[in-house]
Write a protein that holds these residues in place. Structure first.
Motif, PDB file in Angstrom:
ATOM      1  N   TRP A 177       0.854  -1.195   0.000  1.00 32.47           N
ATOM      2  CA  TRP A 177       0.000   0.000   0.000  1.00 32.47           C
ATOM      3  C   TRP A 177       0.886   1.240   0.000  1.00 32.47           C
ATOM      4  O   TRP A 177       1.908   1.291   0.698  1.00 32.47           O
ATOM      5  CB  TRP A 177      -0.881   0.039   1.243  1.00 32.47           C
ATOM      6  CG  TRP A 177      -1.970  -0.976   1.301  1.00 32.47           C
ATOM      7  CD1 TRP A 177      -1.898  -2.213   1.878  1.00 32.47           C
ATOM      8  CD2 TRP A 177      -3.303  -0.854   0.796  1.00 32.47           C
ATOM      9  NE1 TRP A 177      -3.105  -2.866   1.753  1.00 32.47           N
ATOM     10  CE2 TRP A 177      -3.984  -2.052   1.097  1.00 32.47           C
ATOM     11  CE3 TRP A 177      -3.997   0.156   0.125  1.00 32.47           C
ATOM     12  CZ2 TRP A 177      -5.323  -2.259   0.746  1.00 32.47           C
ATOM     13  CZ3 TRP A 177      -5.319  -0.052  -0.226  1.00 32.47           C
ATOM     14  CH2 TRP A 177      -5.974  -1.248   0.088  1.00 32.47           C
ATOM     15  N   TYR A 178       0.465   2.248  -0.757  1.00 32.93           N
ATOM     16  CA  TYR A 178       1.185   3.511  -0.856  1.00 32.93           C
ATOM     17  C   TYR A 178       0.232   4.670  -0.589  1.00 32.93           C
ATOM     18  O   TYR A 178      -0.969   4.593  -0.875  1.00 32.93           O
ATOM     19  CB  TYR A 178       1.789   3.698  -2.254  1.00 32.93           C
ATOM     20  CG  TYR A 178       2.730   2.598  -2.670  1.00 32.93           C
ATOM     21  CD1 TYR A 178       2.255   1.464  -3.318  1.00 32.93           C
ATOM     22  CD2 TYR A 178       4.086   2.675  -2.393  1.00 32.93           C
ATOM     23  CE1 TYR A 178       3.112   0.445  -3.689  1.00 32.93           C
ATOM     24  CE2 TYR A 178       4.947   1.660  -2.768  1.00 32.93           C
ATOM     25  CZ  TYR A 178       4.447   0.552  -3.411  1.00 32.93           C
ATOM     26  OH  TYR A 178       5.304  -0.475  -3.783  1.00 32.93           O
ATOM     27  N   GLN A 179       0.816   5.754  -0.093  1.00 33.68           N
ATOM     28  CA  GLN A 179       0.074   6.985   0.152  1.00 33.68           C
ATOM     29  C   GLN A 179       0.605   8.065  -0.783  1.00 33.68           C
ATOM     30  O   GLN A 179       1.825   8.255  -0.878  1.00 33.68           O
ATOM     31  CB  GLN A 179       0.267   7.420   1.605  1.00 33.68           C
ATOM     32  CG  GLN A 179      -0.424   8.726   1.978  1.00 33.68           C
ATOM     33  CD  GLN A 179       0.034   9.223   3.341  1.00 33.68           C
ATOM     34  OE1 GLN A 179       1.192   9.574   3.536  1.00 33.68           O
ATOM     35  NE2 GLN A 179      -0.878   9.230   4.304  1.00 33.68           N
ATOM     36  N   LEU A 196       3.607   2.499   2.642  1.00 34.46           N
ATOM     37  CA  LEU A 196       3.019   2.329   3.968  1.00 34.46           C
ATOM     38  C   LEU A 196       3.177   0.911   4.479  1.00 34.46           C
ATOM     39  O   LEU A 196       3.602   0.680   5.610  1.00 34.46           O
ATOM     40  CB  LEU A 196       1.519   2.657   3.924  1.00 34.46           C
ATOM     41  CG  LEU A 196       1.087   4.060   3.553  1.00 34.46           C
ATOM     42  CD1 LEU A 196      -0.436   4.109   3.461  1.00 34.46           C
ATOM     43  CD2 LEU A 196       1.607   5.062   4.565  1.00 34.46           C
ATOM     44  N   PHE A 234      -1.846   2.695  11.073  1.00 29.67           N
ATOM     45  CA  PHE A 234      -1.990   2.064   9.759  1.00 29.67           C
ATOM     46  C   PHE A 234      -1.789   0.552   9.918  1.00 29.67           C
ATOM     47  O   PHE A 234      -0.770   0.103  10.457  1.00 29.67           O
ATOM     48  CB  PHE A 234      -0.961   2.600   8.768  1.00 29.67           C
ATOM     49  CG  PHE A 234      -1.193   4.018   8.353  1.00 29.67           C
ATOM     50  CD1 PHE A 234      -0.583   5.058   9.044  1.00 29.67           C
ATOM     51  CD2 PHE A 234      -2.000   4.316   7.267  1.00 29.67           C
ATOM     52  CE1 PHE A 234      -0.791   6.386   8.662  1.00 29.67           C
ATOM     53  CE2 PHE A 234      -2.220   5.634   6.881  1.00 29.67           C
ATOM     54  CZ  PHE A 234      -1.615   6.670   7.582  1.00 29.67           C
ATOM     55  N   LEU A 243      -6.756  -2.076   3.980  1.00 35.66           N
ATOM     56  CA  LEU A 243      -5.920  -1.117   4.709  1.00 35.66           C
ATOM     57  C   LEU A 243      -6.839  -0.391   5.683  1.00 35.66           C
ATOM     58  O   LEU A 243      -7.866   0.157   5.281  1.00 35.66           O
ATOM     59  CB  LEU A 243      -5.272  -0.113   3.757  1.00 35.66           C
ATOM     60  CG  LEU A 243      -4.479   1.018   4.428  1.00 35.66           C
ATOM     61  CD1 LEU A 243      -3.201   0.473   5.069  1.00 35.66           C
ATOM     62  CD2 LEU A 243      -4.130   2.114   3.421  1.00 35.66           C
ATOM     63  N   ASP A 265      -3.438  12.364   7.197  1.00 36.26           N
ATOM     64  CA  ASP A 265      -3.767  11.098   6.524  1.00 36.26           C
ATOM     65  C   ASP A 265      -4.708  11.285   5.339  1.00 36.26           C
ATOM     66  O   ASP A 265      -4.960  10.329   4.601  1.00 36.26           O
ATOM     67  CB  ASP A 265      -4.408  10.120   7.516  1.00 36.26           C
ATOM     68  CG  ASP A 265      -3.511   9.787   8.680  1.00 36.26           C
ATOM     69  OD1 ASP A 265      -4.041   9.410   9.739  1.00 36.26           O
ATOM     70  OD2 ASP A 265      -2.271   9.903   8.531  1.00 36.26           O
ATOM     71  N   TYR A 288      -4.766   6.622  -1.632  1.00 36.81           N
ATOM     72  CA  TYR A 288      -4.080   5.381  -1.278  1.00 36.81           C
ATOM     73  C   TYR A 288      -4.201   4.379  -2.425  1.00 36.81           C
ATOM     74  O   TYR A 288      -5.280   4.203  -2.996  1.00 36.81           O
ATOM     75  CB  TYR A 288      -4.682   4.799   0.006  1.00 36.81           C
ATOM     76  CG  TYR A 288      -4.423   5.682   1.200  1.00 36.81           C
ATOM     77  CD1 TYR A 288      -5.249   6.754   1.489  1.00 36.81           C
ATOM     78  CD2 TYR A 288      -3.313   5.459   2.017  1.00 36.81           C
ATOM     79  CE1 TYR A 288      -4.995   7.593   2.564  1.00 36.81           C
ATOM     80  CE2 TYR A 288      -3.046   6.285   3.100  1.00 36.81           C
ATOM     81  CZ  TYR A 288      -3.895   7.349   3.359  1.00 36.81           C
ATOM     82  OH  TYR A 288      -3.632   8.181   4.425  1.00 36.81           O
ATOM     83  N   TYR A 289      -3.069   3.729  -2.726  1.00 34.60           N
ATOM     84  CA  TYR A 289      -3.029   2.743  -3.796  1.00 34.60           C
ATOM     85  C   TYR A 289      -2.522   1.407  -3.258  1.00 34.60           C
ATOM     86  O   TYR A 289      -1.564   1.368  -2.484  1.00 34.60           O
ATOM     87  CB  TYR A 289      -2.070   3.183  -4.908  1.00 34.60           C
ATOM     88  CG  TYR A 289      -2.552   4.369  -5.706  1.00 34.60           C
ATOM     89  CD1 TYR A 289      -2.252   5.668  -5.310  1.00 34.60           C
ATOM     90  CD2 TYR A 289      -3.307   4.188  -6.864  1.00 34.60           C
ATOM     91  CE1 TYR A 289      -2.699   6.765  -6.038  1.00 34.60           C
ATOM     92  CE2 TYR A 289      -3.755   5.268  -7.599  1.00 34.60           C
ATOM     93  CZ  TYR A 289      -3.451   6.552  -7.177  1.00 34.60           C
ATOM     94  OH  TYR A 289      -3.894   7.635  -7.908  1.00 34.60           O
ATOM     95  N   CYS A 290      -3.159   0.335  -3.713  1.00 37.26           N
ATOM     96  CA  CYS A 290      -2.590  -0.976  -3.472  1.00 37.26           C
ATOM     97  C   CYS A 290      -1.822  -1.404  -4.727  1.00 37.26           C
ATOM     98  O   CYS A 290      -2.072  -0.903  -5.831  1.00 37.26           O
ATOM     99  CB  CYS A 290      -3.664  -2.004  -3.111  1.00 37.26           C
ATOM    100  SG  CYS A 290      -4.917  -2.309  -4.378  1.00 37.26           S
TER     101      CYS A 290
END
Lengths: 120, 108
Positions: free
Chosen positions: B35-37, B47, B62, B73, B82, B86-88
């Motif tokens: 996961w990325y922010q 993340l 998180f 997530l 926050d 957000y990407y998976c």
């Protein structure tokens, strides 16, 4: 300081070429695979290209294969993306990213990106 | 190619509340899920990797869970910093490395 800094973005006409660079610092660059990922306006993340730590192996997304070339200079800790025959849909923010390593290929460090705009 | 699908596209949450983001893969990705922010003007930040391992410096609010094709997530108590997209991403079968289309977490 551990970081990646992209450069070389700009406005370019369709069909022309552009070269992006990514300067790495703060880690053993030659030990890690490196990647390019892009984000078109209003769109999500799209993986573009990957190069192995020694430069011997490269992978490309279908949308750029044959037009883009990823390369690296481990002595200078630099990653490059040569983009030829640019199209309107190549317009995006281009990120370079470091691979985590340890045979787990996800991206644990990213730069802030270089904006490429393809427009006549 | 493994297709990653995230839901919802937008999540409206009040500060202090819990946020739950979903990610589904078109085939199993084992535990090879990150996961990325993303925030405007900033470098994307890792993340979570391996479904549930927090990256260095990521707060304990998180957390990641799931297996096979369905992942979550969770942000236990949303802080102002926050609110982001957000990407998976799957890294089980590549190339290509594939991302979901993103979930935007916005202030309610």
């Amino acid at each position: 300081q551990v970081q990646l800094v992209e450069s070389g973005g700009g406005v370019v006409q369709p069909g022309r070429s552009l070269r992006l660079s990514c300067a790495a610092s703060g880690f053993a660059f030659s030990n890690f695979a490196m990647h390019w990922v892009r984000q078109a306006p209003g769109r999500g993340l799209e993986w573009v290209a990957t190069i192995w730590y020694d430069g011997d192996t490269q992978y490309y997304a279908g949308s750029v294969k044959g037009r883009f070339t990823i390369s690296r200079d481990n002595s200078r800790k630099m990653l490059s993306l040569h983009m030829n025959s640019l199209r309107d849909d190549d317009t995006a923010l281009y990120y370079c990213a470091k691979d985590f390593g340890h045979s787990d290929y996800f991206f644990d460090l990213w730069g802030q990106g270089a904006l490429v705009t393809v427009s006549s | 190619e493994i297709v990653m699908t995230q839901s919802p596209a937008t999540l409206s949450v009040s500060p202090g509340e819990r946020a739950t983001l979903s990610c589904r893969a078109s085939q199993t990705v084992s535990s090879n899920l990150a996961w990325y922010q993303l925030k405007p003007g900033q470098a994307p930040r890792l993340l979570i990797y391996g479904v549930s391992t927090r990256a260095t410096g990521i707060p304990a609010r998180f957390s990641g869970s799931g297996s096979g094709t369905d992942f979550t997530l969770t942000i236990s108590s949303l802080q102002s910093e926050d609110f982001a997209v957000y990407y998976c991403q799957q890294y089980n079968k590549w190339p290509p490395w594939t991302f979901g289309q993103g979930t935007k977490v916005e202030i309610k």
